[in-house]
Scaffold this active site. Sequence first.
Site, PDB file in Angstrom:
ATOM      1  N   HIS A 262      11.991   1.399  -5.954  1.00 18.86           N
ATOM      2  CA  HIS A 262      11.062   1.181  -4.855  1.00 18.86           C
ATOM      3  C   HIS A 262      11.875   0.992  -3.576  1.00 18.86           C
ATOM      4  O   HIS A 262      12.494  -0.053  -3.378  1.00 18.86           O
ATOM      5  CB  HIS A 262      10.200  -0.045  -5.130  1.00 18.86           C
ATOM      6  CG  HIS A 262       9.436  -0.492  -3.916  1.00 18.86           C
ATOM      7  ND1 HIS A 262       8.414   0.244  -3.377  1.00 18.86           N
ATOM      8  CD2 HIS A 262       9.571  -1.583  -3.135  1.00 18.86           C
ATOM      9  CE1 HIS A 262       7.942  -0.385  -2.319  1.00 18.86           C
ATOM     10  NE2 HIS A 262       8.636  -1.494  -2.138  1.00 18.86           N
ATOM     11  N   ASP A 374       3.985  -2.262  -4.102  1.00 17.97           N
ATOM     12  CA  ASP A 374       4.331  -3.404  -3.252  1.00 17.97           C
ATOM     13  C   ASP A 374       3.394  -3.580  -2.065  1.00 17.97           C
ATOM     14  O   ASP A 374       3.671  -4.370  -1.172  1.00 17.97           O
ATOM     15  CB  ASP A 374       5.777  -3.229  -2.748  1.00 17.97           C
ATOM     16  CG  ASP A 374       6.334  -4.488  -2.118  1.00 17.97           C
ATOM     17  OD1 ASP A 374       5.938  -5.590  -2.526  1.00 17.97           O
ATOM     18  OD2 ASP A 374       7.177  -4.376  -1.209  1.00 17.97           O
ATOM     19  N   HIS A 578       4.327  -0.214   4.485  1.00 19.86           N
ATOM     20  CA  HIS A 578       3.833  -1.578   4.286  1.00 19.86           C
ATOM     21  C   HIS A 578       4.776  -2.689   4.736  1.00 19.86           C
ATOM     22  O   HIS A 578       4.492  -3.867   4.477  1.00 19.86           O
ATOM     23  CB  HIS A 578       3.411  -1.777   2.824  1.00 19.86           C
ATOM     24  CG  HIS A 578       4.534  -1.704   1.836  1.00 19.86           C
ATOM     25  ND1 HIS A 578       4.683  -0.652   0.976  1.00 19.86           N
ATOM     26  CD2 HIS A 578       5.552  -2.544   1.555  1.00 19.86           C
ATOM     27  CE1 HIS A 578       5.733  -0.852   0.203  1.00 19.86           C
ATOM     28  NE2 HIS A 578       6.290  -2.006   0.552  1.00 19.86           N
TER      29      HIS A 578
END
Length: 1008
Positions: A262, A374, A578
Site C-alpha cells: 500500500h 486505508d 486519501h
Amino acid sequence: MHDDRNLVEARLERVLDERVRPAVYPESVPLDVAVWHAPAEPVPVEEGLAAEPEPIEVGARWGAPWGTSWFRVTGTVPEEWAGRTVEAVLDLGFDENMPGFQCEGLVYRPDGTPVKGINPRNQWVRIGAPVEGGEEVRLHVEAASNPVIFGSRPFVPTQLGDKDTAGSEPQYTLARMDLAVLDETVWNLVLDLEVLGELMAELPVESPRRWDILRAVDKALDAIDLQDVNGTAEAARSRLTGVLSAPAAPSAHRISAVGHAHIDSAWLWPLRETVRKVARTTANMTALLEDEPDFVFAMSQAQQWAWVRDHRPEVWARVKKAVADGRFVPAGGMWVESDTNMPGSEAMARQFVHGKRFFLDEFGVENDEAWLPDTFGFAAGLPQIIKAAGAKYLLTQKISWSRTNKFPHHTFRWEGIDGTRIFTHFPPVDTYNCSMKGSEIAHAARNFKDKGVARHSLAPTGWGDGGGGTTREMVAKAARLRDLEGSATVEWETPQAFFEKAEAENPRPPVWVGELYLELHRATLTSQARTKQGNRRSEHLLREAELWAATAAVRAGFPYPYEDLDRLWKTVLLHQFHDILPGSSIAWVHREARATYDRVAAELNGIIDAAQRTLAGAGDTPLLFNSAPHSRAGVEAGAAAVPAVEGRTGLTPRPDGGHVLDNGLLRVEIDERGLVVSVYDLATDRETIAPGAAGNLLQLHPDLPNMWDAWDVDEFYRNTVTDLTDADEVAPGDDGASVRITRSFGSSRVTQVLTLAPGERRLEVDTEVDWHETEKFLKLAFPLDVHAERYASETQFGHFHRPTHTNTSWEAAKFEACNHRFVHLEEPGWGVAVVNDSTYGHDVTRTVRTEGDAGTTTTVRVSLLRAPRFPDPETDQGVHRFRHALVPGAGIGDAVREGWRINLPERRLTGAGEVAPLVTADRDAVVITAVKLADDGSGDVVVRFHEAHGGRVRSTLTAGFPVAGVTVTDLLERPLAGEEETAVEADGDRIGVRLRPFQMMTLRLERA
C-alpha cells in the site's frame, strides 16, 4: 512433567537473536564505496551514473533531508567462495522498524538496468547462486535521504516536512556495504524457528500442539552448536520436520494472501518521491515473482502504474510481462485510492472511469473490485458508483480503526442510498501491512466474525504506506503456513479469486445500510482548508469546462479539448488521494497542491472563456451563462440569456442597535454584536433562529487530540468553547444592501459580509479569516427553531440522513460528519438548509429549551478551520475565504438547488444573443451532473444525471440537437442492457426516463 515452557521460549528468543540470525551471512568482505550527492532535485539515471563520486567510508554521515545520493559500490568475489551463494548487503543506515518511512534506494547495474529496491527490511542484492569466484562487482544505488517525519515520538512538530525548511544536516550513517556469503540452510532455519515460535505463542497453553512444538524446538536448539551454527543448522532443521509437516485441521480458517505494498501517493513524502517509491517497489516485486513461482502481487492506483510506465520504462517492461503471466495484478480500478467522503459525484465516478480505462487500455484487464484498504470511511453514495463502473466488490481494512464501536461483520453486502448492494470484505487480519507473523495469522482466524457461515478472509501482505512490498521472508513463512496444524491455512491468490470463493461460500451475507463511518480521523474533513477549496472549485470548473466546450463543439464546431480535460481530470483525481484531500500530508505536499490548483483553475477558466465567447458571438447583449443544473435569474440550466431584473433589498437601522435587511421574502435582524438574532420567513410567518439564540456565531475551541493531530478531533474538544461575540465593527456594506462585521481574537481577524439576495430566500454569509491560531478549532453556528430527529447531508448522487440525537453509541460517535454542498433539516412542511462553497465538516446537535415554549433548538455548526502542528506545523496559517448561505423555508429540492448555485457562480459576457441549452430535464428532481462529449472522440454527447430528492420521478430530457440514437451506458460509456435500458423511451430529441430514488443514469446521445 515440570512446566519449562518459559525457559524454552526464552532460550529460543536469545539463540535466534544472538546466534542463528547473525549466521545467515557467515563470511563477508567490505565493498569499496564512493558517493555523489545530487545538488537539488533527483536527476535522470544516466546523469547519476555518469557523475564522478568521491570515496566514503562506512560510519560516515550522509544525506541532507530530501536529498539524493548516488553510491557506487565495487568489489571482487573471493575465489574461495566459488560454488556458494553471494549477495551484496547494503545498509544505508536503516532502522529495520521503519520500512517505507526513512532512507531507501534503487540499485542499478552500470548500464542503467534497475535491479531491485533496498529498504530497512530488504537490504540484499543477489550477486550469484552459485558464484564462480573472482567476479567483479559494480553496482550503483540511487539513495533517497528522506527524513523521518513520523519518528519514535510521533506527532512532534517538525520543519522536516518541506525541503524549503528542512535544512541540510545529514540524516543517516552509512552502516554496511559488504559482499557476503548467504547460508541458505541457516536462513531457512531462521524461518522454521520464527514460524513455529510465533505459532506456539498463539496456541492455548493446554493445547497438545503447543507442547509438541515446544519439545521439537527444544530438541532443535540442542542440535545447534552455538560455536558452529552453520555446520549444525541442517541437523537442527531435521528435528523440526515433523511439527512443520503436520497438516492443518479441515475446519481451519483459510487466508488468501495477496502480495501488496500500500503506497500512499503522497503523505510524509511529496509526490515526486512517490514516483521513486513505486519504482523501487515494483522492481522488487517483479524480481520476487521470478524467484517465487507461487507468489502473486496486486497493486492498485492506476496513477502509480502510469508513473512506472512514464518514468521507469525498464521496470515497466518487467511489470507488463508479469501482468501477462497473471501474477502481477492490477487492483481496484481507480485512478488513486482516494478519499470517498469529500469527492463530488462526478469526481468519484471519474476515479473509476480513469482507473479502469487505464488498466483496460494497457493490459486488457477489467477489475471487479474496489480496493481501498486505508481510506477514512466510505460515503453512502459509493455502492452505485462501484456498480456503474462495472465492478461488484469492495475491500477495505480501515474501519477496524474505529474507536467506539466494533463493526459487526467482516464479509457482508453494503447497501447504498439508491439500494445498490456491493459484496464487501474487511480483512480480519486488521492490517494492510501483513508480514505473515503468527500473531497476525492467529488474530485473523480468531477475529473473523462470520464463522459458521464462511471460512475465507484476505490478507494484504507486504510493507506498505511508504512502500517496499512483500519480502522473500514473508513468502517463505507463507509456504510453511500453507497447511500447518494449529494455524489458519495460507495460499497466494488474486483478489478476484478470493472474492469469487468468498461469495460462493456465503451467498446470503448480512447487509449493512448507509455510510461506513470511520469513528476516527474526523478532522480530515477540515484540515488544510485551501486544499479542500482547491478540490471543490476544480470539480465545478471541470463541470463548466465540459458543459460549455461540448455545447460550443456541437453548436459552433469548437475544438473539444479531449486531451486537456483528460489531463486536468487526472490531476484533480490524484489530489483526492486519501492523505492529500484530507489534509494529513506534510507541508510540501499541500504547498504544491495549492500551486497545482491555481494552475488547474487558470487553464479551466481559459477553456470556459473560449467556449463561452464562441457561443456568445460578437455583440453587446448582456448575457448570463448559467452552469448550474437549475434555472437562475430566468436563465435555463446550461443556457445563456439576458438575466431577469432583480428586486431590491432594504437596509434599515435596528431599534435596539444593529441593522435590518428586508427583501420582501425574509427579514433579517443583525444586532450590535454582528450576530443574526432573527431570520423571519415572511411568507410562512415563521422564525428561523431559536428563541434567545443567535446565528452567524463564530465559536472557538481548543483542539489538541490525543494523537493523529491533522487527522483527529476528539470529542472532549466541545468541553471548552469561546463564543466570539465582540465586534470591532458592525456597519452597512459598501453596496448599501449588506452588513459588514469585523472581529479580532487571539492573533486572528475575521471579516464577514451578510447579504440578503434580492428576490431570494437566502441569507448569504461571506467569511474572510486571517487565521494565526495554534491548536484551535473554528466553527460557525446557526441555532435553528426546528424540531428534527434527523437531517440530510449531501453525498455523491443524492443525500443521506443522520440522526440529530445520540440514543446509541453509533450515533454518538458521529459528532463530526461530512456533507458536500448542503445540510438540510425540516419539520413537515418547513425546513432550513445551510449551503457552502468549500467546507465539508459539520456537526448537528439538538437541545430542548427549558424556558419559554420548551421547543427544540437544532444547531447546525459548520467547521471552518483548524490549526494542528503535525505533520505540517503551519497548517492553514493565513487568509481564507468561505461562502455559506442560510436558506429558510427550504425543502430538500431548495437545498439541492442552492447548493449548486453557491458553487457555480454566474458568468456574464456580452454577445450576439441567447444560447440554448444542449440538454435539459423538465423536473427539478433530475439533476444533470455532466454534459460532455464521449471519451472515444466519436462526437456523441454523454449526459449523466440522477434523482436528487429521494423519490421516484418520471422526466423528459430534451436535446438541443438532432439525435440519431440513445444508449444507456455504464460510467465508461459502454452500453448497458436490462432494467436501465427499459427505463428509457426515446422519441427524437426527447428522451423519457424513469428513475428510482437517487438512481444515477448515463445516456449516450448519437448526433444525427
